[in-house]
Write a protein that holds these residues in place. Structure first.
Motif, mmCIF file in Angstrom:
data_model
loop_
_atom_site.group_PDB
_atom_site.id
_atom_site.type_symbol
_atom_site.label_atom_id
_atom_site.label_comp_id
_atom_site.label_asym_id
_atom_site.label_seq_id
_atom_site.Cartn_x
_atom_site.Cartn_y
_atom_site.Cartn_z
ATOM 1 N N LEU A 1 0.732 -1.097 -0.048
ATOM 2 C CA LEU A 1 0.001 0.076 0.028
ATOM 3 C C LEU A 1 0.887 1.363 0.078
ATOM 4 C CD1 LEU A 1 -2.789 1.179 0.135
ATOM 5 C CD2 LEU A 1 -2.564 1.166 2.652
ATOM 6 N N LYS A 2 1.971 1.175 0.621
ATOM 7 C CA LYS A 2 2.979 2.577 0.670
ATOM 8 C C LYS A 2 3.442 2.762 -0.665
ATOM 9 C CE LYS A 2 4.489 1.870 5.430
ATOM 10 N NZ LYS A 2 5.802 1.657 6.310
ATOM 11 N N GLU A 3 3.783 1.616 -1.501
ATOM 12 C CA GLU A 3 4.249 1.729 -2.773
ATOM 13 C C GLU A 3 3.025 2.215 -3.726
ATOM 14 O OE1 GLU A 3 7.225 1.162 -4.410
ATOM 15 O OE2 GLU A 3 8.047 1.018 -2.361
ATOM 16 N N LEU A 4 1.970 1.805 -3.560
ATOM 17 C CA LEU A 4 0.926 2.273 -4.371
ATOM 18 C C LEU A 4 0.657 3.722 -4.023
ATOM 19 C CD1 LEU A 4 -1.621 -0.742 -4.139
ATOM 20 C CD2 LEU A 4 -0.451 -0.058 -5.870
ATOM 21 N N CYS A 5 0.528 4.184 -3.009
ATOM 22 C CA CYS A 5 0.267 5.453 -2.368
ATOM 23 C C CYS A 5 1.528 6.682 -3.267
ATOM 24 C CB CYS A 5 0.273 5.862 -0.931
ATOM 25 S SG CYS A 5 -1.213 4.992 -0.298
ATOM 26 N N ALA A 6 2.767 5.993 -3.075
ATOM 27 C CA ALA A 6 3.748 6.839 -3.733
ATOM 28 C C ALA A 6 3.881 6.813 -5.086
ATOM 29 C CB ALA A 6 5.159 6.142 -2.950
ATOM 30 N N SER A 7 3.434 5.741 -5.917
ATOM 31 C CA SER A 7 3.478 5.745 -7.139
ATOM 32 C C SER A 7 2.247 5.965 -7.925
ATOM 33 C CB SER A 7 4.010 4.461 -7.603
ATOM 34 O OG SER A 7 3.117 3.332 -7.225
ATOM 35 N N VAL A 8 1.072 5.473 -7.474
ATOM 36 C CA VAL A 8 -0.067 5.617 -8.252
ATOM 37 C C VAL A 8 -1.058 6.723 -7.925
ATOM 38 C CG1 VAL A 8 -2.253 4.212 -8.934
ATOM 39 C CG2 VAL A 8 -0.365 2.999 -8.672
ATOM 40 N N VAL A 9 -0.956 6.977 -6.664
ATOM 41 C CA VAL A 9 -2.036 8.074 -5.978
ATOM 42 C C VAL A 9 -1.608 9.442 -6.413
ATOM 43 C CG1 VAL A 9 -2.651 9.249 -3.964
ATOM 44 C CG2 VAL A 9 -2.668 6.787 -3.922
ATOM 45 N N PRO A 10 -0.431 9.979 -6.565
ATOM 46 C CA PRO A 10 -0.126 11.399 -7.421
ATOM 47 C C PRO A 10 -0.809 11.439 -8.485
ATOM 48 C CG PRO A 10 1.573 10.424 -6.077
ATOM 49 C CD PRO A 10 0.716 9.219 -6.229
ATOM 50 N N LEU A 11 -0.436 10.287 -9.493
ATOM 51 C CA LEU A 11 -0.882 10.551 -10.830
ATOM 52 C C LEU A 11 -2.136 10.306 -11.025
ATOM 53 C CD1 LEU A 11 1.926 8.422 -12.888
ATOM 54 C CD2 LEU A 11 1.365 10.747 -13.013
ATOM 55 N N GLY A 12 -2.798 9.627 -10.141
ATOM 56 C CA GLY A 12 -4.465 9.268 -10.083
ATOM 57 C C GLY A 12 -5.044 10.689 -9.643
ATOM 58 N N VAL A 13 -4.512 11.026 -8.716
ATOM 59 C CA VAL A 13 -5.404 12.354 -8.232
ATOM 60 C C VAL A 13 -5.387 13.612 -9.296
ATOM 61 C CG1 VAL A 13 -5.204 14.443 -6.480
ATOM 62 C CG2 VAL A 13 -4.842 12.013 -5.761
ATOM 63 N N LEU A 14 -3.955 13.686 -9.899
ATOM 64 C CA LEU A 14 -3.793 14.682 -11.141
ATOM 65 C C LEU A 14 -5.009 14.374 -12.309
ATOM 66 C CD1 LEU A 14 -2.432 16.958 -12.583
ATOM 67 C CD2 LEU A 14 -0.747 15.303 -13.183
ATOM 68 N N THR A 15 -5.066 13.250 -12.700
ATOM 69 C CA THR A 15 -5.876 12.758 -13.638
ATOM 70 C C THR A 15 -7.314 12.966 -13.336
ATOM 71 O OG1 THR A 15 -4.094 10.935 -14.272
ATOM 72 C CG2 THR A 15 -6.474 10.893 -15.263
ATOM 73 N N VAL A 16 -7.683 12.640 -12.104
ATOM 74 C CA VAL A 16 -9.202 12.975 -11.930
ATOM 75 C C VAL A 16 -9.390 14.240 -11.765
ATOM 76 C CG1 VAL A 16 -10.510 12.635 -9.759
ATOM 77 C CG2 VAL A 16 -9.135 10.537 -10.527
ATOM 78 N N ILE A 17 -8.368 15.110 -10.978
ATOM 79 C CA ILE A 17 -8.603 16.645 -10.978
ATOM 80 C C ILE A 17 -8.825 17.105 -12.497
ATOM 81 C CG2 ILE A 17 -7.453 18.829 -10.407
ATOM 82 C CD1 ILE A 17 -6.204 17.260 -8.143
ATOM 83 N N VAL A 18 -7.961 16.732 -13.436
ATOM 84 C CA VAL A 18 -7.969 17.382 -14.887
ATOM 85 C C VAL A 18 -9.473 16.986 -15.203
ATOM 86 C CG1 VAL A 18 -6.961 17.097 -17.069
ATOM 87 C CG2 VAL A 18 -5.543 17.340 -15.333
#
Length: 677
Positions: free
Chosen positions: A404-421
């Motif tokens: 989960l730590k790895e997912l939060c560091a690698s997937v979450v930032p890009l996912g949040v940016l994509t969702v915001i856009v």
């Protein structure tokens, strides 16, 4: 001198020239200029008095003033920045660990990362090449079938041109004169449904024939658990109760070591608890945003817009200004002018009454209304999500927490940016161009943060405070303060450390330089293509080629189903020798004026074209995805094996098209809910 058969000759010559390898944009301009010169030829005037030269200037100026195209360079820059920042390597590893016990886990991971990365970047070639480098050899070394491995990479890489933010949909919007935001909303569910069909195919094939995707050895997906987590978990099955207890008794981890070998303290426990809160925050944020939009933001607007006159074009309460609707049947579409809104864009076209019932011209009868079954579905899904979170945390051990730590560091930032856009576009907060600017800034922010985390966070905090103070000084409300603080924090967190380390980091300079150059190159290609298409389509219509094709199609007495099948079949076949750019800018304008006659929704048609054009990247002999992958694959992987791996996905594309026609609500429900019928 104009002749419809000269127009058909133009159409045939452009196909032959493209297949011979001539540059598409300049071939379009050359044929448009030559045949336009013939159309305007007057023997009584000097040759340089020919009006084709005026037409060239007018078409070029029409493309230059088309606001629809402004978002292309920003979205392209966003994709190249993220691709050059090498953010996908860690993402692939973390997602592969998360799906380690699923059949064909490497292929499933490859498809998901390809789709996610394609959505974030939208550049098919970059995604296929990057994932070919990262995932092809691991799958082959694990004993995976070459066709399975190549098909997962090539099919997943093409999803980025369908699921928003998609450059393909922007180009279609400019050609067809449709709203980008409605096309983005319409493409969401079909894009995810197509991804689901791809996953079903991979999992089904792996379950039926396990030899094509052998299970990985346990040592290939084991995650080292730090000493402090083993001590916190103790003999329990779950690590969560131990972490919560350690938050009140930090002495439990005294003397233990972290993964880096440093002594564990209360800060390590706090970071672990923060990681545990990420799934909860994402779930609560998703449901909270849905509740706020449906019941607070959107519903009161309906009362104000309900008495809309049935004869006027309704303006959606949350949608940004849309492009003009498609022209009437007797006015062929000219590429380059489609996105220009005119005062009479909403006027009733000539023809039967059903021609004015297009998607862009209906009144807002559903926008702003709460769906009748919203509350049961909302609370039901919320209860199911809460139950899944409880089971997930109850079964979480130290190994799963590290994943989960790895997912939060690698997937979450890009996912949040994509969702915001996507969210700021779909909810009407920003136009597509403004959203693209937010995406480009966010991509730069993530690229700088990947190398200089601490300076970026400190400068972001300073920018957040400055933005909130400026908004408070201007008397803005709470929501505006959040937006001001977020934008200011992102801007200062990107610019200040980025400029400071730009002089000392050759890698950062190289990434920015290459991304800027590739963006300029891609944007110039698209703009020249639109200039050539604008001239070509104008001359084609001038010769009467458009009218000849329309009369021929109407004489066939096709039903709406027959027209849809014929148009999609032609586009599917054209995808074999041609790329999607040529198909959209040259051949789609031929079909668009006929949509109103056959009562085909232009939003539905455009989304089906976008799905259909997945085949343009997956169909030989000009399957660009295959050549991209071949360039980075081992030598023993042949083009025939890659082609064989891609062929089943072409059939899946056809299945998805059939579902879209049988169930048009899958495409039209979301844009109708957000912006009205």
């Amino acid at each position: 001198m104009s002749d419809p058969y000269l127009g058909l000759t133009m159409l045939g010559l452009i196909v032959v020239a493209i297949m011979m390898g001539f540059p598409t944009a300049f071939t379009l301009m050359g044929l448009g200029m030559v045949f336009g010169f013939i159309a305007f030829w007057n023997p009584l005037q000097h040759w340089y008095d020919n009006r084709v030269f005026d037409l060239i200037v007018q078409r070029t100026y029409g493309v230059m003033t088309n606001d629809t195209l402004l978002s292309i360079p920003l979205f392209v820059f966003m994709g190249y920045i993220m691709e050059r920042a090498a953010l996908v390597d860690r993402m692939f590893h973390s997602v592969q660990l998360a799906f380690r016990r699923v059949p064909a886990s490497l292929a499933v991971t490859t498809l998901l990362v390809c789709a996610f990365w394609g959505i974030a970047s939208g550049i098919v070639g970059a995604v296929v090449v990057l994932m070919g480098v990262i995932a092809m050899r691991p799958m082959l070394n694990a004993g995976y079938d070459v066709k399975l491995a190549s098909g997962a990479i090539t099919a997943g890489g093409t999803l980025g041109i369908l699921i928003p933010p998609s450059v393909m949909l922007i180009v279609y919007a400019a050609v067809a004169g449709q709203s980008i935001v409605k096309l983005y909303a319409a493409a969401m569910l079909p894009g995810f449904f197509l991804t689901f069909l791809y996953l079903v195919y991979i999992l089904g094939w792996a379950i039926i024939n396990p030899k094509i995707a052998p299970k990985l050895a346990p040592d290939q997906y084991r995650v080292a658990v730090p000493e402090y987590l083993r001590r916190v978990q103790g003999g329990s099955r779950s690590v969560v109760p131990g972490l919560l207890a350690a938050a009140f008794r930090p002495g439990v981890v005294r003397g233990a070591r972290t993964e880096s070998g440093t002594p564990a303290g209360y800060g390590v426990i706090a970071r672990s608890l923060l990681v545990l809160s990420v799934p909860v925050l994402l779930t609560v944020g998703t449901f909270g945003a849905a509740w706020w939009y449906v019941t607070v933001y959107n519903a009161p607007e309906a009362t104000a817009t309900a008495p809309a006159k049935p004869a006027t074009v309704a303006t959606a309460p949350t949608a940004p200004p849309a492009a003009a609707p498609a022209p009437a049947e007797d006015k062929p579409q000219e590429v380059g002018l489609a996105g220009e809104a005119t005062d009479d864009s909403a006027a009733k076209p000539d023809g039967p009454p059903q021609e004015v019932t297009s998607f862009m011209e209906r009144t807002a009868s559903t926008a702003g209304t709460i769906p009748p079954h919203f509350y049961p579905w909302f609370w039901g899904l919320a209860a199911v999500s809460a139950l899944l979170l409880l089971v997930y945390f109850w079964r979480m051990d130290g190994e799963q927490l590290e994943i989960l730590k790895e997912l939060c560091a690698s997937v979450v930032p890009l996912g949040v940016l994509t969702v915001i856009v996507l969210a700021v576009i779909l909810f009407g907060i920003c136009t597509a161009t403004e959203s693209a600017a937010i995406g480009a800034l966010g991509a730069l922010y993530l690229a700088v943060m990947a190398r200089y985390l601490r300076p970026v966070l400190w400068w972001s905090l300073v920018g957040l405070i400055v933005g909130v103070l400026l908004g408070w000084y201007e008397g803005e409300d709470f929501a505006s303060l959040i937006v001001a603080g977020s934008i200011s924090g992102t801007l200062l967190g990107t610019v200040a450390p980025g400029l400071w380390y730009l002089r000392t980091s050759p890698e950062l300079r190289r990434n920015v330089k290459e991304s800027t150059f590739l963006t300029a190159k891609t944007t110039a290609m698209v703009c020249w293509l639109f200039v050539g298409s604008a001239l070509f389509s104008a001359v084609f219509a001038l010769h009467g080629g458009q009218g000849l094709i329309e009369r021929w199609v109407l004489s066939m007495n096709l039903s709406p189903l027959g027209f849809q099948f014929t148009a999609q079949l032609i586009i599917f076949l054209l995808g074999w020798p041609l790329e999607w750019t040529e198909i959209i800018v040259i051949f789609c304008p031929i079909f668009i004026p006929l949509l109103s006659h056959f009562q085909v929704d232009p939003i539905l048609f455009g989304t089906m074209v976008a799905v259909n054009l997945q085949a343009a990247f997956l169909s030989p002999p000009v399957a660009m995805s295959a050549f991209y992958l071949k360039g980075v694959s081992p030598k023993h992987v042949t083009l025939n094996q890659i082609f064989a791996g891609m062929m089943p996905y072409m059939i899946i594309v056809c299945i998805c098209l059939a579902f879209m026609y049988i169930w048009p609500g899958m495409t039209l429900w979301l844009p109708e809910f957000l912006y009205g019928k």
